[in-house]
Design a protein around this motif. Sequence first.
Motif, short mmCIF file in Angstrom:
data_model
loop_
_atom_site.label_atom_id
_atom_site.label_comp_id
_atom_site.label_asym_id
_atom_site.label_seq_id
_atom_site.Cartn_x
_atom_site.Cartn_y
_atom_site.Cartn_z
N GLN A 1 0.84 -1.19 0.00
CA GLN A 1 0.00 0.00 0.00
C GLN A 1 0.88 1.25 0.00
O GLN A 1 2.09 1.19 0.20
CB GLN A 1 -0.92 0.01 1.23
CG GLN A 1 -1.81 -1.21 1.34
CD GLN A 1 -2.78 -1.31 0.19
OE1 GLN A 1 -3.45 -0.33 -0.16
NE2 GLN A 1 -2.85 -2.47 -0.45
N ARG A 2 0.25 2.41 -0.23
CA ARG A 2 0.98 3.68 -0.25
C ARG A 2 0.48 4.60 0.86
O ARG A 2 -0.63 4.44 1.37
CB ARG A 2 0.78 4.39 -1.60
CG ARG A 2 1.32 3.67 -2.81
CD ARG A 2 1.12 4.55 -4.05
NE ARG A 2 -0.28 4.91 -4.24
CZ ARG A 2 -0.71 6.04 -4.84
NH1 ARG A 2 0.17 6.92 -5.27
NH2 ARG A 2 -2.01 6.28 -4.97
N ILE A 3 1.31 5.57 1.21
CA ILE A 3 0.90 6.64 2.11
C ILE A 3 1.29 7.97 1.49
O ILE A 3 2.20 8.05 0.65
CB ILE A 3 1.51 6.53 3.53
CG1 ILE A 3 3.05 6.47 3.46
CG2 ILE A 3 0.95 5.35 4.27
CD1 ILE A 3 3.70 6.54 4.83
N TYR A 4 0.58 9.02 1.92
CA TYR A 4 0.85 10.37 1.43
C TYR A 4 1.39 11.21 2.58
O TYR A 4 0.82 11.24 3.67
CB TYR A 4 -0.43 11.00 0.88
CG TYR A 4 -0.33 12.48 0.64
CD1 TYR A 4 0.53 12.99 -0.33
CD2 TYR A 4 -1.09 13.39 1.39
CE1 TYR A 4 0.63 14.35 -0.54
CE2 TYR A 4 -1.00 14.75 1.18
CZ TYR A 4 -0.13 15.23 0.20
OH TYR A 4 -0.03 16.58 0.00
N ARG A 5 2.51 11.87 2.33
CA ARG A 5 3.11 12.77 3.33
C ARG A 5 2.44 14.14 3.18
O ARG A 5 2.65 14.85 2.21
CB ARG A 5 4.61 12.90 3.10
CG ARG A 5 5.33 13.81 4.07
CD ARG A 5 6.83 13.78 3.85
NE ARG A 5 7.18 14.13 2.49
CZ ARG A 5 7.31 15.38 2.02
NH1 ARG A 5 7.10 16.40 2.85
NH2 ARG A 5 7.65 15.62 0.78
N THR A 6 1.62 14.51 4.18
CA THR A 6 0.80 15.71 4.06
C THR A 6 1.60 17.00 4.24
O THR A 6 1.19 18.06 3.76
CB THR A 6 -0.34 15.70 5.08
OG1 THR A 6 0.21 15.82 6.41
CG2 THR A 6 -1.16 14.42 4.97
N GLY A 7 2.70 16.94 4.99
CA GLY A 7 3.41 18.16 5.35
C GLY A 7 2.83 18.82 6.58
O GLY A 7 3.35 19.84 7.05
N ASP A 8 1.77 18.25 7.13
CA ASP A 8 1.15 18.78 8.35
C ASP A 8 1.76 18.11 9.58
O ASP A 8 2.25 16.98 9.50
CB ASP A 8 -0.36 18.56 8.35
CG ASP A 8 -1.09 19.43 7.34
OD1 ASP A 8 -0.47 20.40 6.85
OD2 ASP A 8 -2.26 19.14 7.04
N ARG A 9 1.68 18.81 10.69
CA ARG A 9 2.12 18.25 11.97
C ARG A 9 0.90 18.03 12.86
O ARG A 9 -0.12 18.73 12.76
CB ARG A 9 3.07 19.23 12.66
CG ARG A 9 4.34 19.53 11.89
CD ARG A 9 5.41 18.53 12.15
NE ARG A 9 5.90 18.62 13.52
CZ ARG A 9 6.71 17.72 14.09
NH1 ARG A 9 7.09 16.65 13.39
NH2 ARG A 9 7.12 17.87 15.32
N GLY A 10 1.01 17.04 13.74
CA GLY A 10 -0.09 16.76 14.65
C GLY A 10 0.33 15.85 15.77
O GLY A 10 1.49 15.41 15.84
N LEU A 11 -0.60 15.54 16.65
CA LEU A 11 -0.34 14.59 17.72
C LEU A 11 -1.62 13.81 18.02
O LEU A 11 -2.73 14.25 17.69
CB LEU A 11 0.19 15.27 18.98
CG LEU A 11 -0.64 16.37 19.67
CD1 LEU A 11 -1.74 15.79 20.56
CD2 LEU A 11 0.28 17.24 20.53
N LEU A 12 -1.43 12.67 18.65
CA LEU A 12 -2.55 11.81 19.04
C LEU A 12 -2.92 12.08 20.50
O LEU A 12 -2.04 12.20 21.37
CB LEU A 12 -2.18 10.34 18.89
CG LEU A 12 -2.31 9.72 17.51
CD1 LEU A 12 -1.68 8.33 17.50
CD2 LEU A 12 -3.77 9.63 17.09
#
Length: 754
Positions: free
Chosen positions: A524-535
């Motif tokens: 599968q593939r993933i996209y690097r959004t360039g956004d930062r975040g946390l869980l």
Amino acid sequence: DTALAAYEHQHLPFDRIVEELHPQRDLTRTPLVQHVFALQTADTESWHLRGLSVRRIPAHTQTSKYDLFMAVRETPDGSLEGTVEYPTALFDAATIDRLARHYVTLLTEAAARPGLPVGLIPLLTTGERGELVHALNDTKVHYPAGECMHELIERQAARTPGAIAVEYADDRLTYAELESQANRLARHLRSLGVGPDTAVGLRLDRSVGLIVGLLAILKAGGCYVPIETDAPEPRMMGILADAAAPVCLVDAGRAPADPGPVTFVTVHDAPADAPGTPPEVALSPDNLISIYYTSGSTGRPKGVASTHGGWVNRMRWMQDTYRLRPGEAVLQKTTLVFDDAAVECLWPLLVGGRVALIPPGLHRDPVEIAEYAARHRVSVLQFVPSMLTLFLEALDGERLSRLGALRHVISSGEALKPELLRLFLDRFGADVPTLNNQWGATEVSIDSTAHRCLPADVHAPTSVSVGTPIANNQVYVLDPELNPAPIGVPGDLYIGGDALARGYLNDAAKTAGAFGPDPFRPGQRIYRTGDRGLLRPNGSIVFLGRQDDQVKIRGIRVEPGEVEQAMLELPGVREAAVTVWEPSPGDKRLAGYAVPKPGSDLTPALLRERLKERLPSYLVPAALSVLPEMPTTTSGKIDRRALPAPEDGESAASAYRAPDGPVAELIAGIWADLLGQPRVGADDNFFDLGGHSLLATRAISRMRAELDADLPLSLLFEAATLADAADAVERVLLAELDDLSDDDLAHLMETEER
């Protein structure tokens, strides 16, 4: 080396350091240092006091001197034991337990694999890793396979042929009429060479023709390429050339004088006697549905090539979540070049709903949005937070009472602040309509997470959570080595799953840089959004901002590099820089700076005029400055932090002329306050002073309130200088006076005399 050198001064008393440095004191925290780690070696000697037995007793002070204090002590048998002190106002017990557990994992892994680089030492246990990677992303929903968007609409049309599908002003189209018109146009597009994956430009203002044209492109097998209706011709032709589009749909009379290799057609060009049945085209969910051009850091916009499969998944999830009922309406107010417009145009047609289109230009006016939402009995509204704020501020009791059909409000495109949620709850309460915060990217079928806002979210420390992954989407918070970041630890946001776009059109290198293999799901593939975040501990995600220069201006993705490149290509420009300017919190604008070539007569006004010929309005900086030289760092690069404030660099008018008359003076005061200007002259242009559509909305709102006049938002776009705006306002006031009866005039004069 710095840490080791510090040990040479380890005996210097802490009080002496504080005394020498004189830091600003704060009773809520210890000066200089807020986090302390202490390692104590084993105490092998026992205490012996004559006649007494002595043992160590842990002391619990019930206080914490620091924001975080961790002490690790070596015991006589060589093992380690530790304690953590923390203020309960900052941390809860679960967070500290997690911190301690991760520290133990770190030490265990380091001891087991001493050659491992520090950055690769895992903090998570196997169970925690599985929870973050798999359990939180268990979003599998089985939707019927092999579906394309227009085929789902065709099936709905067969079920409800007489139901209203599209509404615009006094125009109505039933599902049967929409199908018939779209099918005839699709056959015409086929005759012009449109087939599977063929790009077709779509440059139409809001009308029933917009929906007919969009649907016809899909039925012909093509993918639509939305283009701003106010885009300069060179930009339009450049996008069509990059997409290799042989055809572009435009409004009547909007075809360029030199169309080049592109055939420009209107939705009315299809032969009237063409069959009203759909053309036969072999398509699969892997075929393209759209190519959205977004701002590019290299100076050239990049085309995101999305598939039917990804968008069908998104629309299916929308329906599962918001349950739009047959006959209910979604207001189509988002400009087509912004991907949220696709939801407004297509989702209602899958379930027997209505697409209610607001006239062009009125989408900027919150009063008109409320009016059309009430008129069309709209059930779902979408906003970027900045526009949602204006909408809520415009709602009085009468307008609120007319929004009884409204069940859901969706916010996306920008961070949703707790203050805005509080305003929403003040207006609507906590039940209906719901406010839903969504996040995602064009590259992943628009949105990938969702969160239904609750009253407790008004206490969020930064922004309201964007929620959890939607159906068949995976969202990861990863560190630079693509390992999952622990709960509460910031990381980079990546998205995987069924909704990923094919990539960037004609740009394999850019596609490879943004789309990569999913490290947790082979194949599968993933996209690097360039956004930062946390869980958060509950698995929801908090958006923290960008990790690069990309910004969002009123919900629109903007790469300052694209604007810089456009400036550098202008005649007379030697150097250029573009930064983000925030004159007031949350009001982000672009500021452009240029250094002229020797002998050039470059001015801010000339820069603006030339940029408008190349860029859409949202990419033209709100403030432009011409500098003799760019400030530079010691390495010779432009020092962006040393650039002058925009108001110091641009004079919108060649000479100041005072406002003429009380109406002009009142408007000048409002503009100066909103635009952060010390004064506004009669010849100053609202937009050249840094104004934009949202500020224009605020200006008109205040002018309406101050003058008690029904002023249209279009007034500022048609009369942008102060003098022209004042003249236009005076004409409106005189017209309103002419409409008053003799009794009304007498009552007004009596009121004024009192």
